[in-house]
Design an enzyme around this catalytic site. Structure first.
Site, PDB file in Angstrom:
ATOM      1  N   LYS A 242       0.809  -1.191  -0.161  1.00  0.00           N
ATOM      2  CA  LYS A 242      -0.127   0.052   0.017  1.00  0.00           C
ATOM      3  C   LYS A 242       1.003   1.242   0.007  1.00  0.00           C
ATOM      4  O   LYS A 242       1.607   1.467   0.956  1.00  0.00           O
ATOM      5  CB  LYS A 242      -0.857   0.128   1.480  1.00  0.00           C
ATOM      6  CG  LYS A 242      -1.760   1.045   1.502  1.00  0.00           C
ATOM      7  CD  LYS A 242      -2.543   1.163   2.809  1.00  0.00           C
ATOM      8  CE  LYS A 242      -3.392   2.555   3.028  1.00  0.00           C
ATOM      9  NZ  LYS A 242      -3.953   2.290   4.213  1.00  0.00           N
TER      10      LYS A 242
ATOM     11  N   LEU B  28      -9.940  -2.318  19.951  1.00  0.00           N
ATOM     12  CA  LEU B  28     -11.458  -1.754  20.057  1.00  0.00           C
ATOM     13  C   LEU B  28     -12.039  -1.412  21.360  1.00  0.00           C
ATOM     14  O   LEU B  28     -12.791  -0.528  21.542  1.00  0.00           O
ATOM     15  CB  LEU B  28     -12.528  -2.507  19.059  1.00  0.00           C
ATOM     16  CG  LEU B  28     -11.913  -2.526  17.412  1.00  0.00           C
ATOM     17  CD1 LEU B  28     -12.976  -3.597  16.827  1.00  0.00           C
ATOM     18  CD2 LEU B  28     -11.901  -1.324  16.614  1.00  0.00           C
TER      19      LEU B  28
ATOM     20  N   ILE C  35      -5.045  -0.329  13.791  1.00  0.00           N
ATOM     21  CA  ILE C  35      -3.999  -1.235  14.001  1.00  0.00           C
ATOM     22  C   ILE C  35      -2.910  -0.391  14.572  1.00  0.00           C
ATOM     23  O   ILE C  35      -2.318  -1.103  15.321  1.00  0.00           O
ATOM     24  CB  ILE C  35      -3.759  -2.087  12.706  1.00  0.00           C
ATOM     25  CG1 ILE C  35      -4.963  -3.022  12.403  1.00  0.00           C
ATOM     26  CG2 ILE C  35      -2.514  -2.980  12.870  1.00  0.00           C
ATOM     27  CD1 ILE C  35      -4.950  -3.909  11.348  1.00  0.00           C
TER      28      ILE C  35
HETATM   29  C1  LIG Z   1     -15.891  -1.134   9.537  1.00  0.00           C
HETATM   30  C2  LIG Z   1     -14.409  -1.278  10.242  1.00  0.00           C
HETATM   31  C3  LIG Z   1     -13.489  -1.126   9.250  1.00  0.00           C
HETATM   32  C4  LIG Z   1     -11.895  -1.267   9.893  1.00  0.00           C
HETATM   33  N1  LIG Z   1     -10.945  -1.219   9.172  1.00  0.00           N
HETATM   34  C5  LIG Z   1      -9.683  -1.113   9.723  1.00  0.00           C
HETATM   35  C6  LIG Z   1      -8.636  -0.722   8.678  1.00  0.00           C
HETATM   36  O1  LIG Z   1      -8.676  -0.651   7.343  1.00  0.00           O
HETATM   37  N2  LIG Z   1      -7.439  -0.745   9.367  1.00  0.00           N
HETATM   38  C7  LIG Z   1      -7.255  -0.721  10.343  1.00  0.00           C
HETATM   39  O2  LIG Z   1      -6.245  -0.778  11.089  1.00  0.00           O
HETATM   40  N3  LIG Z   1      -8.368  -1.155  11.221  1.00  0.00           N
HETATM   41  C8  LIG Z   1      -9.632  -1.078  10.946  1.00  0.00           C
HETATM   42  N4  LIG Z   1     -10.604  -1.481  11.775  1.00  0.00           N
HETATM   43  C9  LIG Z   1     -10.365  -1.863  13.090  1.00  0.00           C
HETATM   44  C10 LIG Z   1      -9.862  -3.264  13.209  1.00  0.00           C
HETATM   45  O3  LIG Z   1     -10.671  -4.069  12.754  1.00  0.00           O
HETATM   46  C11 LIG Z   1      -9.543  -3.573  14.702  1.00  0.00           C
HETATM   47  O4  LIG Z   1      -8.768  -2.545  15.278  1.00  0.00           O
HETATM   48  C12 LIG Z   1      -8.803  -4.976  15.087  1.00  0.00           C
HETATM   49  O5  LIG Z   1      -9.330  -5.632  14.110  1.00  0.00           O
HETATM   50  C13 LIG Z   1      -8.621  -5.314  16.286  1.00  0.00           C
HETATM   51  O6  LIG Z   1      -9.667  -5.506  16.893  1.00  0.00           O
HETATM   52  P1  LIG Z   1      -9.806  -6.082  18.106  1.00  0.00           P
HETATM   53  O7  LIG Z   1      -8.690  -7.144  18.389  1.00  0.00           O
HETATM   54  O8  LIG Z   1      -9.649  -4.823  19.277  1.00  0.00           O
HETATM   55  O9  LIG Z   1     -11.282  -6.697  18.498  1.00  0.00           O
HETATM   56  P2  LIG Z   1     -11.991  -7.965  17.852  1.00  0.00           P
HETATM   57  O10 LIG Z   1     -11.439  -8.425  16.450  1.00  0.00           O
HETATM   58  O11 LIG Z   1     -13.575  -7.789  18.167  1.00  0.00           O
HETATM   59  O12 LIG Z   1     -11.569  -9.065  18.770  1.00  0.00           O
HETATM   60  C14 LIG Z   1     -12.056  -9.457  20.100  1.00  0.00           C
HETATM   61  C15 LIG Z   1     -11.799 -10.703  20.544  1.00  0.00           C
HETATM   62  O13 LIG Z   1     -11.866 -10.829  21.919  1.00  0.00           O
HETATM   63  C16 LIG Z   1     -12.630 -12.043  21.932  1.00  0.00           C
HETATM   64  N5  LIG Z   1     -13.612 -11.961  22.947  1.00  0.00           N
HETATM   65  C17 LIG Z   1     -14.611 -10.829  23.246  1.00  0.00           C
HETATM   66  N6  LIG Z   1     -15.473 -11.288  24.138  1.00  0.00           N
HETATM   67  C18 LIG Z   1     -14.967 -12.331  24.728  1.00  0.00           C
HETATM   68  C19 LIG Z   1     -15.274 -13.287  25.753  1.00  0.00           C
HETATM   69  N7  LIG Z   1     -16.309 -13.018  26.684  1.00  0.00           N
HETATM   70  N8  LIG Z   1     -14.765 -14.339  26.161  1.00  0.00           N
HETATM   71  C20 LIG Z   1     -13.481 -14.630  25.434  1.00  0.00           C
HETATM   72  N9  LIG Z   1     -12.993 -14.029  24.466  1.00  0.00           N
HETATM   73  C21 LIG Z   1     -13.968 -12.801  24.224  1.00  0.00           C
HETATM   74  C22 LIG Z   1     -13.004 -12.400  20.709  1.00  0.00           C
HETATM   75  O14 LIG Z   1     -13.088 -13.645  20.557  1.00  0.00           O
HETATM   76  C23 LIG Z   1     -11.934 -11.779  19.859  1.00  0.00           C
HETATM   77  O15 LIG Z   1     -10.939 -12.869  19.798  1.00  0.00           O
HETATM   78  C24 LIG Z   1     -11.883  -1.643  11.170  1.00  0.00           C
HETATM   79  C25 LIG Z   1     -12.864  -1.670  12.160  1.00  0.00           C
HETATM   80  C26 LIG Z   1     -14.234  -1.323  11.584  1.00  0.00           C
HETATM   81  C27 LIG Z   1     -15.338  -1.762  12.489  1.00  0.00           C
END
Ligand SMILES: Cc1cc2nc3c(=O)[nH]c(=O)nc-3n(C[C@H](O)[C@H](O)[C@H](O)COP(=O)(O)OP(=O)(O)OC[C@H]3O[C@@H](n4cnc5c(N)ncnc54)[C@H](O)[C@@H]3O)c2cc1C
Length: 483
Positions: free
Chosen positions: A61, A316, A329
């Site tokens: 990119k 998130l 990220i």
């Molecule tokens: C529409 C959209 C577009 C995006 N595009 C981009 C992008 O282009 N570039 C970028 O940098 N970021 C982007 N993001 C953000 C990116 O998706 C997140 O920052 C990244 O995926 C990390 O997510 P996370 O790990 O915080 O949450 P999640 O991916 O939701 O992971 C949460 C984890 O917690 C676990 N969990 C939750 N509750 C429990 C429970 N009770 N018990 C056990 N485990 C549990 C789940 O199983 C999972 O493993 C985007 C987000 C959205 C909404």
């Protein structure tokens, strides 16, 4: 990312790391585009770039193209790299601005190698020789987020992280100070710990559901609160950039990966219905849809304290600024870096926690201001969303930055946080925030001399871009991904 990094930087004889994930709940799985800092993350983990790209079906990119943002019909690229070369110590954008004010029409894009390469669907990595005309740019990746997580999980497990598949159903707090004491899984297993890192996504399972940390809502500045996402078949040349096309009530992303294209419409539910948003997305795909559209809801903002008691919220769970500049990220990476720098002992020094929260607040706010700029600096008045963002009050910190650039062409300088001068220049100019003046050091420079300088810059950048292989050819040779 967090478990992998901690396993790399903390000594196993000092810290035992447990990772709890639930496949039943799954991951959000839509973070596909990144900023160049991801390369630093991968390097610090010692990941092999070609292997990482092969396993996550990644592409390169060079920037993001913004279509229809300031006016319908406009298009510009925010490149990962500098524009031109300084002229006698004066920054290049002032030279360009001086000529623009004298009536020269050449767009700023013509002086950026990554933009010229991106427009030709070409890619080669920057030279390591800082004097080379092909050195002053960077690159990031576009990858399949659902493959990156298991890739890092395997890395973390190899370094001693104990991963448990299971759903957290209860969180026990210590009576004395309300610190988290243990988690209970659906299986009945109880997991105790000293420090808990909440990576539970939008749930905010520990930080919000248990510690009630509170959330600062930024929807009044960034009104998009939903997205509908769908992958489609690849179509046309493999492009080394993300595209963000402004739509009636938000914008649509297009992220080319090796094996498919990721798409989504980020919108404000105040200004369009979910059905209409999904229909707009499906109508505007380059290739055949590969799944049903998936709806995601979010609230743009930040946790009031990303570190509260013995819980640090990463990803998130800590906050979300909509994905226009692919920053989430990066914010995860920043959270991990600052956590490692300020890693606590069991005393949990309040000053240490305050410092972490201060730097993370700055990181989030810098990203926020940059994203708000894209919306606010528009001339569009054709739909209620664009009228709202064009006329809304903006953060004082952004108003100051915009005024300084408009009056003097000066970009506010900072050391902590994402996006430096070339990024701000790209978006200001692309959004038609054009400086009234240029650096006074150019006052006495004859225009012809300046024209020779910028002409040389654009010719060198063009020649370098034309000499690169196509993005698809480069990837085929470098990565040889198994489709
Ligand atoms: C529409 C959209 C577009 C995006 N595009 C981009 C992008 O282009 N570039 C970028 O940098 N970021 C982007 N993001 C953000 C990116 O998706 C997140 O920052 C990244 O995926 C990390 O997510 P996370 O790990 O915080 O949450 P999640 O991916 O939701 O992971 C949460 C984890 O917690 C676990 N969990 C939750 N509750 C429990 C429970 N009770 N018990 C056990 N485990 C549990 C789940 O199983 C999972 O493993 C985007 C987000 C959205 C909404």
């Amino acid at each position: 990312m967090t478990a992998a990094s901690l396993s790399r930087f903390l000594r196993p004889d000092q810290c035992a790391i447990r990772l709890v994930e639930s496949q039943e709940i799954g991951i959000v799985g839509v973070g596909e585009a990144t900023v160049p800092h991801i390369r630093f993350f991968n390097q610090t983990l010692g990941l092999d770039e070609a292997d990482f790209m092969r396993k996550t079906h990644a592409t390169f990119k060079l920037g993001i193209e913004f279509v229809d943002w300031a006016r319908l019909g406009d298009s510009y690229i925010h490149p990962f790299g500098e524009y031109g070369r300084e002229f006698r110590g004066v920054k290049f954008h002032h030279c360009w601005n001086r000529l623009r004010l004298a009536g020269d029409p050449q767009p700023l894009d013509d002086y950026s190698l990554p933009i010229l390469a991106a427009k030709r669907a070409r890619f080669a990595p920057p030279s390591m020789d800082p004097g080379s005309p092909v050195a002053a740019f960077g690159y990031a990746f576009q990858f399949d987020a659902t493959l990156f997580a298991p890739y890092l999980r395997a890395y973390a497990e190899k370094r001693g992280v104990r991963r448990t598949e299971g759903r957290v159903v209860d969180v026990a707090l210590r009576g004395t100070d309300g610190f988290i004491e243990s988690l209970t899984l659906a299986s009945g297993e109880k997991i105790e710990g000293d420090l808990f890192i909440d990576c539970s996504g939008f749930f905010g399972l520990l930080t919000e559901k248990s510690l009630h940390t509170g959330y600062e809502d930024w929807t009044h500045w960034l009104p998009c609160d939903r997205a509908v996402a769908v992958p489609c078949e690849s179509f046309g040349p493999l492009l080394p950039y993300t595209r963000a096309t402004a739509r009636t009530a938000g914008w649509q992303w297009r992220i080319p990966l090796q094996h498919r294209t990721g798409n989504g419409y980020v919108y404000s539910s105040k200004f369009v219905s979910d059905d209409e948003a999904a229909a707009t997305l499906m109508k505007n795909l380059d290739g055949k849809a590969l799944a049903e559209p998936r709806l995601l809801r979010f609230v743009t903002g930040r946790r009031k304290k990303t570190w509260n008691r013995n819980c640090v919220a990463v990803g998130l769970a800590g906050g979300f600024v909509e994905p226009l500049e692919s920053t989430s990220i990066y914010l995860i990476q920043a959270a991990i870096t600052h956590l490692i720098e300020l890693f606590p002992d069991r005393n949990y020094d309040a000053l240490n926690i305050d410092e972490y929260n201060r730097v993370m607040d700055v990181e989030f706010e810098r990203v926020r201001d940059f994203i708000v700029l894209h919306y606010h600096a528009t001339e569009r008045d054709d739909t209620p969303l664009w009228n709202y963002v064009r006329t809304m009050p903006i953060p004082d910190s952004l108003a100051y930055k915009m005024e300084l650039f408009r009056e003097r062409g000066v970009v506010v300088n900072y050391k902590l946080g994402l996006f430096y001068e070339p990024s701000w220049v790209a978006v200001y100019v692309g959004q038609r925030v054009l400086p009234k003046r240029f650096d006074p050091l150019l006052d006495d420079t004859p225009l012809d001399e300046l024209r020779r300088h910028v002409g040389g810059v654009s010719a060198a950048a063009l020649a370098a871009a034309e000499s690169m292989p196509t993005h698809a050819e480069f990837i085929a040779g470098y990565v040889r991904a198994v489709r």
